[in-house]
Design an enzyme around this catalytic site. Structure first.
Site, PDB file in Angstrom:
ATOM      1  N   TYR A   7      28.822  35.224  21.571  1.00 36.18           N
ATOM      2  CA  TYR A   7      27.675  35.857  22.208  1.00 36.18           C
ATOM      3  C   TYR A   7      27.084  34.872  23.200  1.00 36.18           C
ATOM      4  O   TYR A   7      26.827  33.712  22.856  1.00 36.18           O
ATOM      5  CB  TYR A   7      26.626  36.215  21.162  1.00 36.18           C
ATOM      6  CG  TYR A   7      25.909  37.512  21.418  1.00 36.18           C
ATOM      7  CD1 TYR A   7      25.531  37.906  22.694  1.00 36.18           C
ATOM      8  CD2 TYR A   7      25.583  38.377  20.359  1.00 36.18           C
ATOM      9  CE1 TYR A   7      24.872  39.089  22.919  1.00 36.18           C
ATOM     10  CE2 TYR A   7      24.930  39.570  20.573  1.00 36.18           C
ATOM     11  CZ  TYR A   7      24.569  39.924  21.857  1.00 36.18           C
ATOM     12  OH  TYR A   7      23.911  41.101  22.077  1.00 36.18           O
ATOM     13  N   GLU A  24      24.383  35.520  25.976  1.00 35.09           N
ATOM     14  CA  GLU A  24      23.373  36.052  26.902  1.00 35.09           C
ATOM     15  C   GLU A  24      22.829  34.924  27.773  1.00 35.09           C
ATOM     16  O   GLU A  24      22.550  33.829  27.298  1.00 35.09           O
ATOM     17  CB  GLU A  24      22.223  36.697  26.122  1.00 35.09           C
ATOM     18  CG  GLU A  24      22.562  38.061  25.545  1.00 35.09           C
ATOM     19  CD  GLU A  24      21.341  38.709  24.912  1.00 35.09           C
ATOM     20  OE1 GLU A  24      21.267  39.940  24.923  1.00 35.09           O
ATOM     21  OE2 GLU A  24      20.468  37.971  24.414  1.00 35.09           O
ATOM     22  N   ASP A  55      30.909  48.153  49.086  1.00 37.10           N
ATOM     23  CA  ASP A  55      31.571  48.463  47.821  1.00 37.10           C
ATOM     24  C   ASP A  55      33.063  48.275  48.059  1.00 37.10           C
ATOM     25  O   ASP A  55      33.757  49.169  48.536  1.00 37.10           O
ATOM     26  CB  ASP A  55      31.255  49.889  47.379  1.00 37.10           C
ATOM     27  CG  ASP A  55      31.783  50.185  45.979  1.00 37.10           C
ATOM     28  OD1 ASP A  55      32.607  49.394  45.474  1.00 37.10           O
ATOM     29  OD2 ASP A  55      31.395  51.215  45.390  1.00 37.10           O
ATOM     30  N   THR A  68      35.456  45.276  41.902  1.00 36.28           N
ATOM     31  CA  THR A  68      36.073  45.233  40.583  1.00 36.28           C
ATOM     32  C   THR A  68      37.069  44.082  40.551  1.00 36.28           C
ATOM     33  O   THR A  68      37.495  43.577  41.586  1.00 36.28           O
ATOM     34  CB  THR A  68      36.808  46.545  40.258  1.00 36.28           C
ATOM     35  OG1 THR A  68      37.772  46.804  41.288  1.00 36.28           O
ATOM     36  CG2 THR A  68      35.838  47.707  40.172  1.00 36.28           C
ATOM     37  N   LYS A 120      42.399  46.679  39.686  1.00 34.56           N
ATOM     38  CA  LYS A 120      43.033  47.243  40.884  1.00 34.56           C
ATOM     39  C   LYS A 120      43.988  46.216  41.508  1.00 34.56           C
ATOM     40  O   LYS A 120      44.728  45.550  40.803  1.00 34.56           O
ATOM     41  CB  LYS A 120      41.975  47.741  41.854  1.00 34.56           C
ATOM     42  CG  LYS A 120      41.058  48.841  41.256  1.00 34.56           C
ATOM     43  CD  LYS A 120      40.117  49.374  42.290  1.00 34.56           C
ATOM     44  CE  LYS A 120      39.277  50.524  41.746  1.00 34.56           C
ATOM     45  NZ  LYS A 120      38.245  50.097  40.783  1.00 34.56           N
ATOM     46  N   ARG A 140      39.736  44.479  33.495  1.00 40.99           N
ATOM     47  CA  ARG A 140      38.763  45.490  33.911  1.00 40.99           C
ATOM     48  C   ARG A 140      37.364  44.876  33.869  1.00 40.99           C
ATOM     49  O   ARG A 140      36.906  44.386  32.848  1.00 40.99           O
ATOM     50  CB  ARG A 140      38.829  46.715  32.999  1.00 40.99           C
ATOM     51  CG  ARG A 140      40.141  47.437  33.160  1.00 40.99           C
ATOM     52  CD  ARG A 140      40.095  48.877  32.668  1.00 40.99           C
ATOM     53  NE  ARG A 140      41.210  49.585  33.271  1.00 40.99           N
ATOM     54  CZ  ARG A 140      41.181  50.210  34.431  1.00 40.99           C
ATOM     55  NH1 ARG A 140      40.054  50.227  35.117  1.00 40.99           N
ATOM     56  NH2 ARG A 140      42.235  50.813  34.923  1.00 40.99           N
TER      57      ARG A 140
END
Length: 438
Positions: free
Chosen positions: A60, A62, A206, A232, A235, A241
């Protein structure tokens, strides 16, 4: 027939949960013995898969390196810094946030930085190839902001920059978004920057689809022109991903706060490590050759489909994307997609610039990763056309495609992903032996 398994042993999963192991092996077999022509998909390297399945999944984290809300982050801090530094060098960006969970969450963060609910935004309309985050009423973007669409010319399929300028002057948007999920040509980022400056708007690029080509030097880089670039990491970029945001130093703190804590919680450190691996791979000469081959393959595929009677949007492509209309053959797009699926060719439908029916959207990223080149693209186009027309039996074509993918498997024994067939990869024997399909 032999097929390629998931390139990891899955021994413990097979023992503990054979039902899920069977699904994973089945999906690996599906990917291996059919043509993956979905423009948003690719095959990641075994190294990326190893990072995704590493103990970093347990952590974890954060916050950001050096400022976490949890202890024990010393090593994942290093991993994230490596990912950031590699991405900055790869794209020439002053700042990169690698924590975005997806392209959509990256766009959400960009809007959080530059917009407030009710602001006017100019973006490519969904019927012309805009993304859900570009104003769909079913998406947060269409509910929170006032989107004004621009489109592509119905005849040429190209963006009409005079139309974009006229819309910007008329509506005075707070931001302009340039990017599409099906536009096969390079976007003129300098033209969009000039339009944005003229009306005092922010520019958001984008670049989810072309960013991998940018990394390989096969497409223009939006970073020097846009206030924020959203992208992203899968692709064409061939990573895990996920998403990322690139910006100047002036927006760095605001972008980071928009990702965490405003729109997301804890970072996925295994995914960030896998992004770092992919960025490292994308910085190589081999990846540059791959990116240019992706475009060469798409151009051959587009030309061959045009010769077979399909209407090719914009008359061709500059990218990995090929968008065609099967209506001239007397077959609707959805029907064509179903016929192709039955023959082992997996692809999407998409909107067409003229707004009449659905087109077929193909991408060459995955098949190029498998090592296919222009000769295979020409043959694929012939099979593609024959299946859509109904001239070729789908079962016969299916067998030929199985033979083709057996020659160019995504994960072959002793073969590095994306390398030409027969290229050895040291230390990758584990998990790459063929198994028999059930």
């Amino acid at each position: 027939m032999p097929v390629t398994p998931h390139p990891a042993p899955l021994a413990e999963l097979t023992r503990q949960d054979p039902e899920l192991a069977e699904i994973i092996h089945g999906e690996a077999a599906r990917q291996a013995d059919s043509l993956q022509l979905i423009a948003a998909e690719n095959f990641v390297s075994p190294a990326v898969l190893e990072a995704l399945g590493s103990p970093l999944a347990n952590k974890y984290a954060e916050g950001y390196p050096g400022a976490r809300h949890h202890g024990g982050c010393e090593l994942v801090d290093v991993a994230e810094r490596i990912a950031i530094d590699r991405a900055k060098a790869l794209f020439g960006a002053e700042h990169v946030n690698v924590q975005a969970h997806s392209g959509s969450s990256a766009v959400l963060a960009a809007y959080a930085v530059l917009l407030r609910p009710g602001d006017t935004v100019l973006a490519m309309g969904l019927p012309s190839g805009g993304h859900l985050t570009h104003g769909s009423p079913a998406n947060f973007s269409g509910r929170w902001f006032d989107f004004v669409p621009y489109g592509a010319d119905a005849e040429s399929g190209l963006i009409d920059y005079d139309e974009v300028r006229a819309a910007a002057r008329a509506h005075r948007p707070k931001a302009i978004v340039c990017g599409s999920i099906s536009y096969p040509r390079h976007i003129d980022y300098a033209a969009f920057r000039a339009i944005a400056d003229e009306v005092g708007a922010h520019l958001i690029a984008d670049a989810a689809h072309p960013i991998g080509l940018v990394a390989g030097g096969a497409a223009p880089n939006p970073v020097p022109y846009a206030d924020i670039v959203c992208a992203t990491t899968h692709k064409v970029l061939r990573g895990p991903r996920g998403g990322m945001l690139l910006c100047g130093a002036d927006l760095a703190d605001r972008v980071d706060r928009a990702v965490f804590p405003f729109t997301q919680g804890g970072a996925q450190m295994h995914t960030i490590a896998a992004k770092a691996v992919a960025f490292g791979e994308a910085a190589t000469a081999a990846f540059s050759g791959y990116a240019h081959q992706v475009v060469a393959n798409a151009r051959v595929l587009a030309a061959a489909l045009g010769a077979q009677g399909f209407a090719v949007t914009t008359g061709g492509t500059d990218t990995h994307l090929v968008t065609v209309d099967s209506a001239p053959l007397g077959v609707l797009g959805q029907v064509a997609r179903g016929r192709l699926a039955s023959a082992g060719m997996v692809l999407d439908t998409c909107a067409l610039p003229h707004g009449d029916g659905r087109g077929l959207r193909l991408g060459t990223a995955a098949v190029t990763t498998q090592g296919m080149t222009e000769a295979e693209m020409a043959r694929i186009a012939m099979l593609f056309s024959g299946v859509v027309r109904g001239d070729l039996d789908a079962r016969t074509v299916r067998e030929e495609i199985r033979g083709l993918t057996a020659r160019f498997p995504p994960y072959a024994a002793g073969q590095r992903v994306g390398a030409p067939p027969g290229t050895p990869s040291p230390g990758t024997a584990s998990g790459t032996a063929n198994v028999t399909a059930r």
